[in-house]
Write an enzyme that holds these catalytic residues in place. Structure first.
Site, PDB file in Angstrom:
ATOM      1  N   ARG A  87     -21.154  35.752  25.057  1.00  0.00           N
ATOM      2  CA  ARG A  87     -21.900  35.381  23.855  1.00  0.00           C
ATOM      3  C   ARG A  87     -23.045  34.469  24.280  1.00  0.00           C
ATOM      4  O   ARG A  87     -22.812  33.391  24.845  1.00  0.00           O
ATOM      5  CB  ARG A  87     -20.977  34.660  22.863  1.00  0.00           C
ATOM      6  CG  ARG A  87     -21.684  34.107  21.651  1.00  0.00           C
ATOM      7  CD  ARG A  87     -20.715  33.499  20.637  1.00  0.00           C
ATOM      8  NE  ARG A  87     -21.448  32.957  19.519  1.00  0.00           N
ATOM      9  CZ  ARG A  87     -21.678  31.660  19.297  1.00  0.00           C
ATOM     10  NH1 ARG A  87     -21.179  30.747  20.107  1.00  0.00           N
ATOM     11  NH2 ARG A  87     -22.397  31.277  18.263  1.00  0.00           N
ATOM     12  N   HIS A 129     -29.712  29.874  17.681  1.00  0.00           N
ATOM     13  CA  HIS A 129     -28.863  28.747  18.071  1.00  0.00           C
ATOM     14  C   HIS A 129     -29.776  27.518  18.216  1.00  0.00           C
ATOM     15  O   HIS A 129     -29.921  26.943  19.282  1.00  0.00           O
ATOM     16  CB  HIS A 129     -28.100  29.079  19.356  1.00  0.00           C
ATOM     17  CG  HIS A 129     -26.879  28.232  19.612  1.00  0.00           C
ATOM     18  ND1 HIS A 129     -25.637  28.766  19.906  1.00  0.00           N
ATOM     19  CD2 HIS A 129     -26.701  26.892  19.621  1.00  0.00           C
ATOM     20  CE1 HIS A 129     -24.762  27.784  20.105  1.00  0.00           C
ATOM     21  NE2 HIS A 129     -25.388  26.625  19.928  1.00  0.00           N
ATOM     22  N   GLU A 174     -23.722  27.965  13.541  1.00  0.00           N
ATOM     23  CA  GLU A 174     -23.491  26.655  12.926  1.00  0.00           C
ATOM     24  C   GLU A 174     -24.652  26.148  12.085  1.00  0.00           C
ATOM     25  O   GLU A 174     -25.281  25.130  12.432  1.00  0.00           O
ATOM     26  CB  GLU A 174     -23.134  25.609  13.995  1.00  0.00           C
ATOM     27  CG  GLU A 174     -21.910  25.966  14.813  1.00  0.00           C
ATOM     28  CD  GLU A 174     -21.435  24.837  15.723  1.00  0.00           C
ATOM     29  OE1 GLU A 174     -22.091  23.772  15.760  1.00  0.00           O
ATOM     30  OE2 GLU A 174     -20.405  25.016  16.396  1.00  0.00           O
ATOM     31  N   ASN A 300     -16.282  28.517  14.951  1.00  0.00           N
ATOM     32  CA  ASN A 300     -16.353  27.568  16.059  1.00  0.00           C
ATOM     33  C   ASN A 300     -15.442  26.409  15.700  1.00  0.00           C
ATOM     34  O   ASN A 300     -15.564  25.839  14.604  1.00  0.00           O
ATOM     35  CB  ASN A 300     -17.776  27.036  16.258  1.00  0.00           C
ATOM     36  CG  ASN A 300     -18.715  28.102  16.817  1.00  0.00           C
ATOM     37  OD1 ASN A 300     -18.304  29.240  17.062  1.00  0.00           O
ATOM     38  ND2 ASN A 300     -19.978  27.728  17.018  1.00  0.00           N
ATOM     39  N   TYR A 302     -13.733  22.721  17.026  1.00  0.00           N
ATOM     40  CA  TYR A 302     -13.602  21.625  17.983  1.00  0.00           C
ATOM     41  C   TYR A 302     -12.549  20.589  17.581  1.00  0.00           C
ATOM     42  O   TYR A 302     -11.872  20.023  18.411  1.00  0.00           O
ATOM     43  CB  TYR A 302     -14.970  20.963  18.231  1.00  0.00           C
ATOM     44  CG  TYR A 302     -15.858  21.903  19.038  1.00  0.00           C
ATOM     45  CD1 TYR A 302     -15.745  21.965  20.427  1.00  0.00           C
ATOM     46  CD2 TYR A 302     -16.745  22.779  18.424  1.00  0.00           C
ATOM     47  CE1 TYR A 302     -16.500  22.858  21.182  1.00  0.00           C
ATOM     48  CE2 TYR A 302     -17.509  23.678  19.165  1.00  0.00           C
ATOM     49  CZ  TYR A 302     -17.372  23.711  20.541  1.00  0.00           C
ATOM     50  OH  TYR A 302     -18.107  24.605  21.286  1.00  0.00           O
ATOM     51  N   GLU A 370     -16.462  29.846  19.455  1.00  0.00           N
ATOM     52  CA  GLU A 370     -16.577  28.684  20.335  1.00  0.00           C
ATOM     53  C   GLU A 370     -15.340  27.824  20.190  1.00  0.00           C
ATOM     54  O   GLU A 370     -14.869  27.589  19.076  1.00  0.00           O
ATOM     55  CB  GLU A 370     -17.779  27.784  19.960  1.00  0.00           C
ATOM     56  CG  GLU A 370     -19.091  28.234  20.492  1.00  0.00           C
ATOM     57  CD  GLU A 370     -20.231  27.300  20.100  1.00  0.00           C
ATOM     58  OE1 GLU A 370     -20.008  26.074  19.996  1.00  0.00           O
ATOM     59  OE2 GLU A 370     -21.337  27.814  19.895  1.00  0.00           O
TER      60      GLU A 370
HETATM   61  C1  FCB Z   1     -21.250  23.288  19.142  1.00  0.00           C
HETATM   62  C2  FCB Z   1     -22.537  23.991  19.517  1.00  0.00           C
HETATM   63  C3  FCB Z   1     -22.657  24.300  20.988  1.00  0.00           C
HETATM   64  C4  FCB Z   1     -22.127  23.178  21.854  1.00  0.00           C
HETATM   65  C5  FCB Z   1     -20.763  22.748  21.401  1.00  0.00           C
HETATM   66  C6  FCB Z   1     -20.139  21.671  22.242  1.00  0.00           C
HETATM   67  O1  FCB Z   1     -21.422  22.601  17.955  1.00  0.00           O
HETATM   68  O2  FCB Z   1     -22.644  25.199  18.818  1.00  0.00           O
HETATM   69  O3  FCB Z   1     -24.001  24.594  21.250  1.00  0.00           O
HETATM   70  O4  FCB Z   1     -23.020  22.139  21.916  1.00  0.00           O
HETATM   71  O5  FCB Z   1     -20.813  22.331  20.064  1.00  0.00           O
END
Ligand code: FCB
Length: 463
Positions: A87, A129, A174, A300, A302, A370
């Site tokens: 990707r 992006h 995002e 995505n 985190y 992600e």
């Molecule tokens: C996300 C982004 C990616 C990267 C990660 C750690 O928010 O999409 O570009 O910076 O965080």
């Protein structure tokens, strides 16, 4: 009929569904470097990075991971790891600098896609992006409705060229970050800080998504297309905090999920944002455009948020990237391990976010586009022993598997990132890669996590 006493066949532990896509992700500005090559126009990130104090260490988009020149070696590396998909994002300022198609920019992506296909790796391309051409920012950037139409024009240029070979298209990465960090708090490019600008950017990004979906349908009708959102599960400890949770979930998740998957903005959030002019932005027909059917949704993930309506021990106010919810406080979990970015490691939240979409929205295939972590990796005797990243990865893949076993139609996982790279306002200090990059020599060293991930891919299962 009697049951035979046959032993149960031995089950493969935590196997993923057949055909599960295993990949890794990058983004143009974060890995390419060569910011002045082949007619590329500066993007908002070039301008922002040149602003004193904006990026840690004064780092800029050069050299990044020099992927623009080393993409062949990088594809070979992906092949060694056994990646099924890559990707990456396309750079608008390379492809339509100053509004004109630039053949040299297009040719780069042409070569990259061919190289991937020759290596048996699916090219997954993201149109946006965050690297808006600076000349468009000078005309208002995403606060201007016209930018959504310029985005569709750019999509047409690139999809016309690569539409026959890209395996999967994503319109935006995002949009929450692009709108709220770029125009609300100004922590990201273009560094503007106004709630009115942030909400306008959010709507125009989504409009751009809808217009680009039309372009994709026309030019690449057989290629699956979607959008990538960053979702965060939101928790609160007491009923007194329920409104705080509603607002944060609304701004982070529902403001984007609802218009894309339900055909309109969530009413409560539209009301919260009305003081910033949100109600004036949406024109007749916008909702239908934004709700254009998508073939898949990229998530995505985190971490999650715990929120409170007022300060708690160690909590921090939400701030300007949360228009109308600036008073909300984010409450830390002192027991949670943290990554080098300071983000709490909360694997369970990944399953929760996937389940939120599965439960509350119409059925749509999901991909984790992600997920990853930065750690202070060190290259010692030619090796990076990143056990912490392996622990992170394993826990999140278990959570993804858990979501699958609870009925979520999850079809793939992309680790962020293939390579160490330019981590936006944090510069090069935060390393997320499976592959270590020495920024001086540009030497690549696959970390131990790359080896571990490669084994998962080969088995389509956790060890
Ligand atoms: C996300 C982004 C990616 C990267 C990660 C750690 O928010 O999409 O570009 O910076 O965080």
């Amino acid at each position: 009929m009697t049951m035979s006493a046959q032993p149960m066949p031995e089950r493969v532990a935590l196997a993923f569904p057949p055909g599960f896509v295993w990949g890794a992700a990058t983004a143009a500005f974060q890995v390419e470097g060569s910011t002045g090559a082949d007619g590329r126009e500066p993007s908002v990130w070039d301008t922002f990075a040149a602003t004193p104090g904006a990026v840690v260490g004064g780092d800029t988009g050069d050299p990044a991971a020099d992927h623009y020149r080393r993409y062949r070696d990088d594809v070979a590396l992906m092949r060694t790891l056994g990646l099924g998909a890559y990707r990456f994002s396309l750079s608008w300022p390379r492809i339509r600098p100053f509004g004109r198609p630039e053949p040299r920019g297009l040719e780069f992506y042409d070569r990259l896609v061919d190289e991937l296909l020759a290596a048996g790796i699916q090219p997954w391309a993201t149109l946006y992006h965050w690297d808006l051409p600076q000349s468009l920012e000078d005309q208002g950037g995403w606060t201007a409705r016209d930018t959504a139409y310029r985005f569709a024009e750019y999509a047409e240029t690139i999809v016309g060229r690569l539409g026959d070979r890209v395996a999967s298209w994503s319109t935006l990465n995002e949009p929450w970050c692009a709108a709220m960090l770029g125009y609300g708090s100004g922590v990201h490019a273009p560094g503007r800080s106004s709630p009115e600008a942030a909400v306008a950017a959010a709507h125009h990004l989504l409009l751009g998504h809808g217009l680009a979906m039309d372009v994709l349908r026309a030019a690449a009708p057989n290629t699956p297309s979607g959008i990538t959102l960053n979702l965060y599960p939101v928790a609160a400890d007491s009923p007194a905090d329920a409104d705080a949770a509603r607002r944060i979930d609304g701004l982070q998740n529902r403001l984007f999920l609802d218009p894309v998957l339900r055909g309109g903005y969530p009413e409560d959030i539209a009301d919260d944002l009305a003081p910033f002019g949100f109600d004036q932005l949406v024109r007749d027909g916008d909702a239908e455009l934004i709700a254009a059917p998508i073939d898949w949704l990229g998530v995505n993930y985190y971490r999650g948020y715990r929120v409170a309506d007022s300060p708690r021990t160690g909590s921090e106010p939400a701030g300007r990237e949360w228009p109308g919810a600036e008073h909300v406080h984010f409450v830390p979990d002192p027991a949670a391990p943290r990554t080098h970015s300071g983000w709490e490691v909360q694997p369970g939240g990944l399953a929760e976010s996937l389940l939120q979409v599965h439960r509350d929205y119409r059925p749509v295939p999901l991909y984790i586009t992600e997920n990853g972590a930065s750690y202070p990796d060190s290259l010692t005797n030619g090796e990076v022993v990143d056990e912490d990243r392996i622990t992170f990865l394993e826990a999140h893949l278990k959570a993804a598997h858990d979501a699958v076993s609870r009925g979520v139609d999850l079809r793939g996982y992309f680790y962020w990132s293939l390579l160490d790279n330019f981590e936006w306002a944090e510069g090069y200090a935060k390393r997320f890669g499976l592959v270590h990059v020495d920024y001086l020599s540009q030497h690549r060293t696959p970390k131990r996590s790359a080896q571990w991930y490669s084994e998962v891919i080969a088995r389509n299962a956790l060890p």
